[in-house]
Design a protein around this motif. Sequence first.
Motif, PDB file in Angstrom:
ATOM      1  N   ASP A  28       0.821  -1.199   0.000  1.00  0.00           N
ATOM      2  CA  ASP A  28       0.000   0.000   0.000  1.00  0.00           C
ATOM      3  C   ASP A  28       0.866   1.264   0.000  1.00  0.00           C
ATOM      4  N   LEU A  29       1.899   1.280   0.843  1.00  0.00           N
ATOM      5  CA  LEU A  29       2.793   2.436   0.895  1.00  0.00           C
ATOM      6  C   LEU A  29       3.574   2.600  -0.403  1.00  0.00           C
ATOM      7  N   ALA A  30       4.026   1.502  -0.973  1.00  0.00           N
ATOM      8  CA  ALA A  30       4.768   1.568  -2.237  1.00  0.00           C
ATOM      9  C   ALA A  30       3.885   2.131  -3.346  1.00  0.00           C
ATOM     10  N   GLN A  31       2.637   1.709  -3.381  1.00  0.00           N
ATOM     11  CA  GLN A  31       1.722   2.223  -4.399  1.00  0.00           C
ATOM     12  C   GLN A  31       1.473   3.712  -4.203  1.00  0.00           C
ATOM     13  N   GLU A  32       1.320   4.144  -2.958  1.00  0.00           N
ATOM     14  CA  GLU A  32       1.121   5.575  -2.681  1.00  0.00           C
ATOM     15  C   GLU A  32       2.326   6.404  -3.116  1.00  0.00           C
ATOM     16  N   GLU A  33       3.529   5.842  -2.964  1.00  0.00           N
ATOM     17  CA  GLU A  33       4.745   6.557  -3.320  1.00  0.00           C
ATOM     18  C   GLU A  33       5.103   6.404  -4.799  1.00  0.00           C
ATOM     19  N   GLY A  34       4.376   5.554  -5.509  1.00  0.00           N
ATOM     20  CA  GLY A  34       4.667   5.333  -6.920  1.00  0.00           C
ATOM     21  C   GLY A  34       5.891   4.469  -7.154  1.00  0.00           C
ATOM     22  N   VAL A  35       6.248   3.668  -6.156  1.00  0.00           N
ATOM     23  CA  VAL A  35       7.399   2.779  -6.272  1.00  0.00           C
ATOM     24  C   VAL A  35       6.959   1.498  -6.987  1.00  0.00           C
ATOM     25  N   PRO A  36       7.661   1.139  -8.059  1.00  0.00           N
ATOM     26  CA  PRO A  36       7.278  -0.098  -8.742  1.00  0.00           C
ATOM     27  C   PRO A  36       7.569  -1.308  -7.862  1.00  0.00           C
ATOM     28  N   LEU A  37       6.645  -2.229  -7.832  1.00  0.00           N
ATOM     29  CA  LEU A  37       6.801  -3.432  -7.018  1.00  0.00           C
ATOM     30  C   LEU A  37       7.372  -4.552  -7.860  1.00  0.00           C
ATOM     31  N   LEU A  38       7.950  -5.517  -7.197  1.00  0.00           N
ATOM     32  CA  LEU A  38       8.452  -6.685  -7.899  1.00  0.00           C
ATOM     33  C   LEU A  38       7.275  -7.498  -8.428  1.00  0.00           C
ATOM     34  N   ALA A  39       7.407  -7.956  -9.646  1.00  0.00           N
ATOM     35  CA  ALA A  39       6.348  -8.746 -10.259  1.00  0.00           C
ATOM     36  C   ALA A  39       6.529 -10.217  -9.906  1.00  0.00           C
ATOM     37  N   ALA A  40       5.428 -10.905  -9.715  1.00  0.00           N
ATOM     38  CA  ALA A  40       5.473 -12.337  -9.419  1.00  0.00           C
ATOM     39  C   ALA A  40       5.929 -13.090 -10.669  1.00  0.00           C
ATOM     40  N   ASP A  41       6.549 -14.226 -10.454  1.00  0.00           N
ATOM     41  CA  ASP A  41       7.015 -15.093 -11.541  1.00  0.00           C
ATOM     42  C   ASP A  41       7.982 -14.385 -12.487  1.00  0.00           C
ATOM     43  N   THR A  42       8.788 -13.477 -11.951  1.00  0.00           N
ATOM     44  CA  THR A  42       9.787 -12.759 -12.732  1.00  0.00           C
ATOM     45  C   THR A  42      11.135 -12.936 -12.060  1.00  0.00           C
ATOM     46  N   GLU A  43      12.160 -13.132 -12.874  1.00  0.00           N
ATOM     47  CA  GLU A  43      13.503 -13.268 -12.322  1.00  0.00           C
ATOM     48  C   GLU A  43      14.192 -11.910 -12.325  1.00  0.00           C
ATOM     49  N   TYR A  44      14.856 -11.602 -11.214  1.00  0.00           N
ATOM     50  CA  TYR A  44      15.592 -10.363 -11.089  1.00  0.00           C
ATOM     51  C   TYR A  44      17.045 -10.706 -10.788  1.00  0.00           C
TER      52      TYR A  44
END
Length: 70
Positions: A28-44
Motif C-alpha cells: 500500500d505504501l509503495a503504491q502511494e509513493e509510486g514505487v514499482p513493485l516486484l512482479a510475481a514469476d519474474t527473475e531479477y
Amino acid sequence: MSLTELLPAVRTLSRADKLRLMHFLVIDLAQEEGVPLLAADTEYPIWTPLNAFEAAETLLQMLETHKAEA
C-alpha cells in the motif's frame, strides 16, 4: 480508527496475520509513493560475491595496505 486503538488489536494477531498485515502495508505504501513493485514469476538478477575473484583480490590488497600502515 486511530493508531492507539489499532495497536492493541495488532498485538493480538498471530504471527502469520502480522506478516500478512506487514505485506499489505508495504504494498500500500509503495503504491502511494509510486514505487514499482516486484512482479510475481519474474527473475531479477542480483550480484553475489560467489566467484568474485577480482573483488577478493582488491579486498586482500586493501587489508595488506592497512596492515602495513598500522
